[in-house]
Design an enzyme around this catalytic site. Structure first.
Site, short mmCIF file in Angstrom:
data_model
loop_
_atom_site.label_atom_id
_atom_site.label_comp_id
_atom_site.label_asym_id
_atom_site.label_seq_id
_atom_site.Cartn_x
_atom_site.Cartn_y
_atom_site.Cartn_z
CB CYS A 257 -48.93 -19.42 -1.71
SG CYS A 257 -48.01 -19.13 -3.22
CB CYS B 243 -46.83 -16.01 -1.70
SG CYS B 243 -45.67 -17.12 -0.91
CE LYS C 263 -2.37 -10.86 6.24
NZ LYS C 263 -3.58 -10.41 5.57
S1 IVH Z 1 1.62 -4.58 7.98
C1 IVH Z 1 4.66 -3.41 4.99
N1 IVH Z 1 -0.03 -5.36 9.85
O1 IVH Z 1 -2.44 -7.51 5.29
C2 IVH Z 1 3.73 -4.06 5.94
N2 IVH Z 1 -0.72 -5.53 7.59
O2 IVH Z 1 -1.47 -9.30 3.29
C3 IVH Z 1 2.38 -4.10 5.44
N3 IVH Z 1 -2.98 -6.41 7.32
O3 IVH Z 1 -2.06 -5.06 2.82
C4 IVH Z 1 1.31 -4.28 6.31
N4 IVH Z 1 -3.43 -6.67 9.44
O4 IVH Z 1 -3.93 -4.76 4.54
C5 IVH Z 1 0.18 -5.21 8.53
N5 IVH Z 1 -1.39 -6.01 11.61
C6 IVH Z 1 -1.19 -5.84 10.29
C7 IVH Z 1 -2.17 -6.18 9.35
C8 IVH Z 1 -1.89 -6.02 8.00
C9 IVH Z 1 -3.90 -6.79 8.20
C10 IVH Z 1 -3.17 -6.47 5.84
C11 IVH Z 1 -2.77 -5.22 5.11
C12 IVH Z 1 -1.84 -5.71 4.03
C13 IVH Z 1 -2.19 -7.16 3.96
C14 IVH Z 1 -1.07 -7.98 3.39
#
Ligand code: IVH
Length: 670
Positions: A412, A434, A116
């Site tokens: 200073c 300074c 993520k």
């Molecule tokens: S899938 C419908 N995959 O997390 C599915 N999101 O908390 C939507 N994000 O707005 C997203 N890594 O910006 C997906 N591997 C990943 C992700 C990811 C980061 C973010 C994305 C989303 C947010 C939601």
């Protein structure tokens, strides 16, 4: 005849698309920029002659291959949803797996587990393989158009690779920033402010209204993690196959994506990533688990807010408890005193932390902090630790002591003052008298985005100031072999390099010069806006408070800082000396699209029909950089009569060789 012309134009377009991809996506161009420009010029010429042969995806209609649309808001074709979160295995089972158990296989399921990424969700729209639009998630229904802002992100291809792509493809993914790049951004104060985390820094980049050449957009990266709208006959049955397909199109995907077949495997993946998260070059705040089978995804569908076929399994907030041992008061380049809390070392996710900034004296008052207190420290955005709270009930009055705010500068010893506008920022008024401020200022002055003086590092600045060789930026330009010889361990070779770098730096841009002046809260973006507005130094120095305030992006506070700066006699003295005596100069009208712009050039041999110094001056005005020695970094060697051995070295390194005749032609063309 017509057919062959059409074919010629088509081939030219393909060739340009190909080189665009090599340049922008692979970061590995095959041909020099001027060759690329020639191709584009040829295409433009043909299209001018035969406008009926212009197609929508022609690279001439775009910057770097992207057709620019001038729309601020964008309706997403398919809403960009968010994700539901869980923080432990139990909830992962109860809130994600259990509710969908009827659709899951009894024995083996395929879960696509991804990182993520902690950035900004982005949608990229490709029409026949050509990037036509980019937008942020916004509120999920309407996003912001960021097409112009993502043009220079190398990870984002302007043209998809291959030819088997859907007629319309919406790629979804995350624009993010590597942790080192946040440091670069903060150190150079590029946006006039310090970012607490990479995410907010990305947002600032994406919201920039005026894209300018002084900002390095390669501080941003992109990973794709899925698709939105797609118009294609071919249906792909699994999520991981989609990711692989995106990779084939030239889009970056994370190598950490893994298929897990059970809760046990998911947990194993989660724990592994959690352990390793600090080794990643970028911030992640958990993993995302997605049902791999697209048919099942469709059956499960979504709520208004999030899909039911995916979930974010987040890492616990990174907070730890420790004991505050001391507060020290640090002095920055603008004289601002920042309290820094020193505490018993704690390890947050593998990183040892023993101090955190407290921003200003109010922060200490707000927390009602005392030395000896039990404090809660958070690693905010994984980068800058923060003291977020104290545990009052653990306070032992007999061992805690009050924090005493300093009255004099730790360096200073001048009497400190408090900023009028907020009554909470302490500062030392001694300015460059300074030594701490002087060191900080000079480090800013020589930095890459300012005067860009190579070979003078922070250590050397410290030494130069400590032994009183440099008391202001003017002194830097008066350094010579004798004075530099006074610095221990500085060899003759280094001294020559330093002196050469100082000389080279005198040719700069107005933006850089303005930025290098170190005006409080004037970063590169504001400096560039000032450049655009005032055009020259005298207009700038004669401006009124109102003039500053009328410039978009400049608020009351910065306007006041600027006004104060240009009315400060000492600053004016320095500016005057730098420009009129030292000879710092710039040419505002560098034609960026010229052949020599940003090229590193070496000259060898005698030029017959044109004065060597004139050539150098002209090249510098065109934005070139002149060097004495051949190395692999040199782009062009200009060869006159009886050249030296440099030409052999240049040939070996495949450096472009230009003779006097060609030089004159190219100079005249520009
Ligand atoms: S899938 C419908 N995959 O997390 C599915 N999101 O908390 C939507 N994000 O707005 C997203 N890594 O910006 C997906 N591997 C990943 C992700 C990811 C980061 C973010 C994305 C989303 C947010 C939601």
């Amino acid at each position: 005849m017509k057919k062959s012309l059409k074919k010629e134009i088509e081939e030219l377009r393909n060739e340009i698309h190909y080189h665009n991809h090599r340049y922008h996506v692979l970061n590995h161009p095959e041909i020099p920029d001027y060759k690329f420009d020639e191709l584009l010029y040829k295409l433009k010429h043909l299209e001018n002659l035969f406008p009926h042969l212009i197609t929508n995806n022609s690279p001439t209609k775009s910057v770097g291959g992207i057709t620019l649309l001038n729309i601020k808001k964008i309706n997403h074709i398919i809403p960009m949803l968010s994700l539901n979160n869980v923080f432990n295995e139990k909830d992962l089972f109860l809130k994600f797996l259990n509710p969908i158990k009827n659709l899951l296989n009894k024995t083996k399921n395929y879960f696509c587990c991804e990182l993520k990424f902690d950035g900004i969700a982005t949608s990229l729209l490709y029409n026949n393989g050509q990037l036509i639009q980019a937008s942020t998630r916004g509120n999920g229904i309407i996003g912001e158009n960021i097409t112009n802002n993502i043009l220079y992100i190398n990870d984002i291809p302007h043209k998809l690779q291959g030819n088997n792509f859907p007629s319309i493809l919406e790629v979804r993914g995350e624009i993010f920033m590597k942790k080192v790049n946040l440091n670069i951004l903060n150190q150079n104060n590029i946006f006039n402010k310090q970012f607490a985390n990479t995410r907010s820094a990305v947002l600032s980049f994406l919201r920039l209204k005026n894209i300018n050449n002084n900002i390095n957009y390669n501080l941003l990266n992109f990973f794709s993690y899925g698709i939105g709208f797609i118009q294609s006959k071919k249906k792909i049955s699994s999520h991981i196959k989609i990711l692989k397909q995106l990779k084939n199109y030239g889009l970056p995907i994370s190598k950490h994506t893994t298929i897990c077949t059970s809760l046990k495997e998911i947990s194993f993946f989660y724990e592994k990533i959690k352990r390793e998260r600090n080794n990643f070059l970028y911030n992640i705040d958990g993993i995302v688990i997605k049902i791999d089978n697209i048919k099942i995804q469709k059956i499960l569908g979504c709520t208004s807010h999030a899909p039911k076929w995916a979930i974010a399994y987040k890492f616990p907030p990174q907070e730890k408890i420790t004991i505050l041992k001391n507060i020290i008061f640090q002095i920055g380049r603008t004289g601002v005193i920042t309290p820094v809390g020193k505490f018993k070392t704690i390890k947050i996710d593998g990183v040892n932390i023993s101090n955190a900034s407290l921003y200003n004296i109010n922060e200490i008052k707000k927390l009602n902090l005392k030395i000896g207190d039990v404090i809660v420290v958070q690693r905010c955005g994984d980068v800058i630790p923060k003291i977020i709270n104290i545990i009052k009930k653990e306070r032992k009055n007999n061992i805690t002591t009050n924090i005493i705010f300093p009255k004099i500068c730790p360096d200073c010893k001048s009497i400190l003052k408090i900023k009028n506008y907020n009554k909470k920022t302490l500062y030392c008024p001694s300015d460059l008298n300074c030594k701490s401020q002087l060191k900080g200022y000079l480090k800013h002055f020589i930095s890459r985005n300012a005067m860009n003086i190579n070979y003078i590092g922070n250590q050397l600045i410290n030494k130069l100031v400590d032994i009183n060789l440099v008391k202001n930026p003017i002194d830097l330009f008066n350094l010579n072999i004798n004075t530099l010889n006074k610095i221990p361990h500085l060899g003759n070779k280094s001294i020559l390099k330093i002196l050469n770098a100082i000389e080279i730096s005198k040719k700069t841009t107005f933006t850089r010069f303005l930025y290098s002046l170190g005006i409080s809260e004037v970063g590169l973006v504001t400096a560039n806006n000032l450049n655009k507005h005032f055009q020259n130094l005298s207009n700038f120095l004669n401006a009124d408070l109102k003039d500053f305030y009328s410039i978009s992006g400049i608020g009351k506070k910065i306007a006041y800082n600027l006004y104060k700066f240009i009315n400060d006699k000492k600053k004016l003295y320095i500016i005057n000396k730098l420009v009129n005596e030292i000879g710092i100069n710039w040419n505002n009208n560098i034609i960026i699209s010229n052949f020599f712009y940003k090229k590193k050039i070496v000259l060898t041999g005698k030029l017959i029909s044109i004065n060597r110094l004139k050539v150098i001056e002209k090249l510098i005005n065109l934005g070139a950089m002149i060097y004495n020695h051949i190395s692999k970094n040199i782009d062009i060697i200009i060869v006159g009569k009886n050249p030296g051995s440099k030409i052999f070295k240049a040939k070996k390194l495949n450096i472009i060789i230009i003779n006097e005749q060609q030089l004159l032609e190219l100079i005249n063309k520009n």
